[in-house]
Scaffold this active site. Structure first.
Site, PDB file in Angstrom:
ATOM      1  N   HIS A  57      26.169   4.216 -13.963  1.00 25.61           N
ATOM      2  CA  HIS A  57      27.148   4.432 -12.812  1.00 25.61           C
ATOM      3  C   HIS A  57      28.469   3.681 -13.095  1.00 25.61           C
ATOM      4  O   HIS A  57      28.317   2.753 -13.790  1.00 25.61           O
ATOM      5  CB  HIS A  57      26.251   3.405 -11.567  1.00 25.61           C
ATOM      6  CG  HIS A  57      24.908   4.206 -11.123  1.00 25.61           C
ATOM      7  ND1 HIS A  57      24.915   5.154 -10.462  1.00 25.61           N
ATOM      8  CD2 HIS A  57      23.929   3.681 -11.441  1.00 25.61           C
ATOM      9  CE1 HIS A  57      23.578   5.385 -10.290  1.00 25.61           C
ATOM     10  NE2 HIS A  57      22.668   4.550 -10.905  1.00 25.61           N
ATOM     11  N   ASP A  97       1.735   7.520   1.638  1.00 26.38           N
ATOM     12  CA  ASP A  97       0.502   6.620   1.192  1.00 26.38           C
ATOM     13  C   ASP A  97      -0.651   7.437   0.744  1.00 26.38           C
ATOM     14  O   ASP A  97      -1.428   8.263   1.640  1.00 26.38           O
ATOM     15  CB  ASP A  97       0.135   5.808   2.604  1.00 26.38           C
ATOM     16  CG  ASP A  97      -0.930   4.764   2.072  1.00 26.38           C
ATOM     17  OD1 ASP A  97      -1.208   4.882   0.795  1.00 26.38           O
ATOM     18  OD2 ASP A  97      -1.468   3.942   2.756  1.00 26.38           O
ATOM     19  N   HIS A 127      19.350  -0.777 -22.677  1.00 28.89           N
ATOM     20  CA  HIS A 127      19.554   0.072 -21.429  1.00 28.89           C
ATOM     21  C   HIS A 127      20.930  -0.293 -21.237  1.00 28.89           C
ATOM     22  O   HIS A 127      21.551  -1.365 -21.047  1.00 28.89           O
ATOM     23  CB  HIS A 127      18.607  -0.254 -20.250  1.00 28.89           C
ATOM     24  CG  HIS A 127      18.886   0.399 -19.087  1.00 28.89           C
ATOM     25  ND1 HIS A 127      18.537   1.797 -19.009  1.00 28.89           N
ATOM     26  CD2 HIS A 127      19.440   0.102 -18.179  1.00 28.89           C
ATOM     27  CE1 HIS A 127      18.903   2.146 -17.879  1.00 28.89           C
ATOM     28  NE2 HIS A 127      19.282   1.174 -17.164  1.00 28.89           N
ATOM     29  N   ASP A 149       3.235   4.120  -1.494  1.00 29.04           N
ATOM     30  CA  ASP A 149       3.494   4.569  -2.823  1.00 29.04           C
ATOM     31  C   ASP A 149       5.017   5.259  -3.024  1.00 29.04           C
ATOM     32  O   ASP A 149       5.777   4.783  -3.903  1.00 29.04           O
ATOM     33  CB  ASP A 149       2.526   5.845  -3.091  1.00 29.04           C
ATOM     34  CG  ASP A 149       1.124   5.715  -3.048  1.00 29.04           C
ATOM     35  OD1 ASP A 149       0.793   4.634  -3.542  1.00 29.04           O
ATOM     36  OD2 ASP A 149       0.196   6.636  -2.788  1.00 29.04           O
ATOM     37  N   HIS A 174      21.735  15.992  -9.414  1.00 33.51           N
ATOM     38  CA  HIS A 174      21.354  15.684 -10.834  1.00 33.51           C
ATOM     39  C   HIS A 174      19.703  15.662 -10.656  1.00 33.51           C
ATOM     40  O   HIS A 174      19.168  15.340  -9.490  1.00 33.51           O
ATOM     41  CB  HIS A 174      21.787  14.553 -11.286  1.00 33.51           C
ATOM     42  CG  HIS A 174      21.714  13.379 -10.862  1.00 33.51           C
ATOM     43  ND1 HIS A 174      22.403  12.951  -9.808  1.00 33.51           N
ATOM     44  CD2 HIS A 174      20.846  12.187 -11.222  1.00 33.51           C
ATOM     45  CE1 HIS A 174      22.016  11.733  -9.270  1.00 33.51           C
ATOM     46  NE2 HIS A 174      21.258  11.061 -10.334  1.00 33.51           N
ATOM     47  N   GLY A 224       0.653  -1.338   0.038  1.00 35.29           N
ATOM     48  CA  GLY A 224      -0.037   0.207   0.085  1.00 35.29           C
ATOM     49  C   GLY A 224       1.040   1.337   0.025  1.00 35.29           C
ATOM     50  O   GLY A 224       0.103   2.421   0.042  1.00 35.29           O
ATOM     51  N   ASP A 263      26.036  10.881  -8.686  1.00 33.42           N
ATOM     52  CA  ASP A 263      26.014   9.531  -9.741  1.00 33.42           C
ATOM     53  C   ASP A 263      26.648   9.901 -10.877  1.00 33.42           C
ATOM     54  O   ASP A 263      26.544  11.048 -11.353  1.00 33.42           O
ATOM     55  CB  ASP A 263      24.622   9.340 -10.200  1.00 33.42           C
ATOM     56  CG  ASP A 263      23.790   8.761  -8.949  1.00 33.42           C
ATOM     57  OD1 ASP A 263      24.474   8.603  -7.835  1.00 33.42           O
ATOM     58  OD2 ASP A 263      22.557   8.244  -9.149  1.00 33.42           O
ATOM     59  N   ASP A 270      30.047   7.364  -5.509  1.00 34.92           N
ATOM     60  CA  ASP A 270      28.739   6.494  -5.868  1.00 34.92           C
ATOM     61  C   ASP A 270      29.477   4.813  -5.616  1.00 34.92           C
ATOM     62  O   ASP A 270      30.224   4.692  -6.462  1.00 34.92           O
ATOM     63  CB  ASP A 270      28.508   7.083  -7.143  1.00 34.92           C
ATOM     64  CG  ASP A 270      27.407   6.074  -7.845  1.00 34.92           C
ATOM     65  OD1 ASP A 270      26.716   5.257  -7.332  1.00 34.92           O
ATOM     66  OD2 ASP A 270      27.245   6.225  -9.153  1.00 34.92           O
TER      67      ASP A 270
END
Length: 586
Positions: A400, A475, A396, A83, A106, A81, A195, A227
């Site tokens: 990193h 939530d 993709h 988010d 960023h 439940g 990053d 990172d």
């Protein structure tokens, strides 16, 4: 920490406007700071260490505080439940008059996504590069957060915030305008990598400024925070250019529509889709409100380039043949309300999958999202689409640094102290080992967790304590109202269901007026489990009949009923439903 009232000069210094940003080339380089006998810097991570996402780092000197990043984390499978997850800022709320600003590296969600929830509580200025500024403005507008002070600082420029001189260094990542931070303090220089990766053929971002990093290292660096996300991977991270070539090849071979899903903020990936669409005479359609807003902003600011007429409205798409259509959608992480997931579930009003469609999922699942992404892929295949994802095609590459790139950063910076950041604990541990192999004294490497306080001074470095750093759950419109008890209850409900025992008591005698009524949801089937529920009614009835004296305390009754039913159900089913007694007095 000094909690004495501030002098008027201290207050005016804290709240004055920052010095105008100036390029490092035109402004004289600052001299190495002098350390006072009692000077110390405090590093306090509030998110991003021991986890992926929710990045937030606090840097303190004397009574002054700056914050690096303000990100969110997507919920894990044991958070039903929920988010979003954002950092706990109770430590900052107690000191918000001392915060000089939030500095953003960023524009990805795990670095800016918590701003709509946290900024209204702190009301401090934000400093970031132009593209993150635009992304933050879009995000704050969606959340109805107004009057935010956002200052644009281009990579290569510097700002002064109280005792902190902050230089933005160009770092290549999977989004333009990514920056590392060089923070000069009276104790020494701190470098925060943000990053990054080393991409010598970037699509739409400047390469990592290795020359400037080498100069910074030569000046002397007290602390490097770097990172750690992909420290497990050997070698070098592949170039973003590989993805563009793969998307172009797939689009060129496709006979029908091509749908590409990626992060809305991944502007360079959207540009690659547009470039391929131009090459193969396809029109581009954007699905997803957040994606639409970001594309409009990026076009306006010049971070996306599209010839006139390339982008169309979804309502016009049916007028074109399938081989003239390319779509860009949200939903790469299987988000329930995203465009791709609604399409996969046949719930999108304007787009339905047709046999011959090609879907490219140009992202890798964030840990915890693998199952929902897999279900989305399966649904697309079942409806006749050909789906390309990271396991079967180079659609993709991550943004990193891998091991050899992290070693190069260490060799350029040569820090006295090292703190690995941005990663789960194993990533931090492996990065610490890598730094030790590059010559950093193991006594000067600190593997921190969220909430740790690291103090650095002329006397050395040590962890001196902890501050609150628990997760804050979002939530719906509720922020912070959900705690661990609620999540445990939700998990119990999702696993073993609930049993409600309705007990009617006689007000005069305290005994049951009628046989109890027991209702279950998610525990047993009402028909198949009728015998079990009837037996549990008998057990509650016997419990009251065997009592030698009247029980008048409702809390005691609730506890007794819950205990006896929980034991009975576990003995019979080896399951533990949530038992909820309801008392009615007549």
């Amino acid at each position: 920490m000094n909690n004495q009232p501030q002098s008027q000069s201290q207050q005016s210094r804290r709240h004055r406007r920052p010095a105008s940003s100036t390029s490092s080339a035109s402004k004289p380089q600052p001299q190495p700071p002098r350390r006072g006998p009692g000077s110390k810097i405090r590093i306090v991570p509030l998110g991003g260490l021991g986890e992926i996402g929710k990045n937030m780092m606090v840097v303190e000197y004397d009574d002054d505080i700056i914050i690096i990043d303000c990100g969110l984390m997507f919920p894990e499978e044991d958070m039903p439940g929920i988010d979003l997850v954002i950092p706990d800022i109770s430590y900052l709320q107690e000191r918000k008059d001392r915060i000089l600003g939030i500095v953003i590296t960023h524009g990805h969600e795990d670095h800016i996504g918590a701003l709509p929830y946290i900024l209204p509580q702190l009301n401090v200025p934000i400093y970031c590069a132009p593209l993150p500024q635009g992304l933050i403005q879009v995000k704050l507008k969606e959340s109805h957060v107004h009057n935010a002070k956002i200052h644009a600082v281009k990579p290569g420029e510097r700002i002064d915030l109280g005792p902190f001189n902050i230089e933005f260094i160009s770092m290549c990542h999977s989004i333009p305008d990514s920056a590392g931070l060089v923070i000069r303090t009276p104790v020494g220089t701190i470098v925060h990598s943000g990053d990054f990766k080393l991409d010598y053929t970037p699509v739409d971002c400047r390469p990592t400024d290795l020359g400037r990093l080498g100069q910074i290292g030569a000046e002397g660096v007290l602390l490097l925070m770097a990172d750690s996300t992909h420290v497990e991977l050997p070698g070098y991270t592949p170039s973003e250019k590989v993805v563009g070539e793969t998307i172009s090849t797939i689009m060129g071979a496709a006979k029908g529509r091509v749908l590409v899903t990626t992060f809305a903020s991944l502007v360079s990936r959207i540009q690659q889709v547009m470039d391929a669409a131009v090459l193969y005479n396809r029109k581009v359609f954007i699905a997803g409100r957040g994606m639409n807003d970001i594309v409009k902003m990026a076009l306006k600011m010049g971070y996306l380039r599209a010839p006139d007429g390339l982008i169309g409205e979804l309502s016009e798409m049916h007028r074109l043949p399938p081989n003239r259509i390319a779509m860009v959608t949200t939903g790469s992480q299987g988000e329930p309300t995203s465009a791709l997931v609604r399409i996969a579930n046949r719930e999108h009003r304007e787009v339905q999958i047709k046999h011959g469609d090609t879907v490219i999922i140009s992202a890798s699942p964030i840990p915890g999202n693998e199952s929902v992404v897999s279900k989305t892929i399966d649904s697309l295949f079942k409806q006749g689409a050909m789906v390309y994802y990271d396991r079967i095609a180079k659609v993709h590459v991550h943004g990193h640094a891998s091991q050899e790139e992290l070693k190069l950063l260490q060799s350029l910076i040569r820090p006295q102290y090292f703190v690995p950041v941005h990663g789960e604990y194993r990533h931090l541990k492996l990065h610490a080992q890598l730094a030790e192999g590059m010559g950093v004294d193991p006594e000067n490497i600190f593997i921190l967790e969220d909430g740790d306080i690291l103090e650095l001074s002329s006397n050395g470095g040590r962890v001196t304590g902890r501050v609150p750093s628990s997760n804050v759950y979002v939530d719906g419109v509720s922020v912070g109202d959900i705690n661990g008890v609620v999540l445990r209850n939700r998990k119990m409900l999702s696993q073993d269901g609930i049993v409600v025992a309705i007990i009617t008591l006689d007000a005069a005698t305290g005994q049951m007026a009628v046989r109890p009524d027991i209702v279950s949801r998610g525990f047993v089937d009402p028909e198949a489990g009728r015998a079990l529920l009837d037996e549990s009614k008998d057990i509650v009835s016997r419990m009251f009949a065997e009592e030698k004296q009247r029980i008048s305390d409702s809390a005691v009754i609730n506890t007794r009923v819950r205990d006896v039913l929980s034991k009975f159900y576990y003995d019979r089913t080896r399951r533990r439903p949530m038992v909820l007694p309801v008392l009615v007095t007549v």
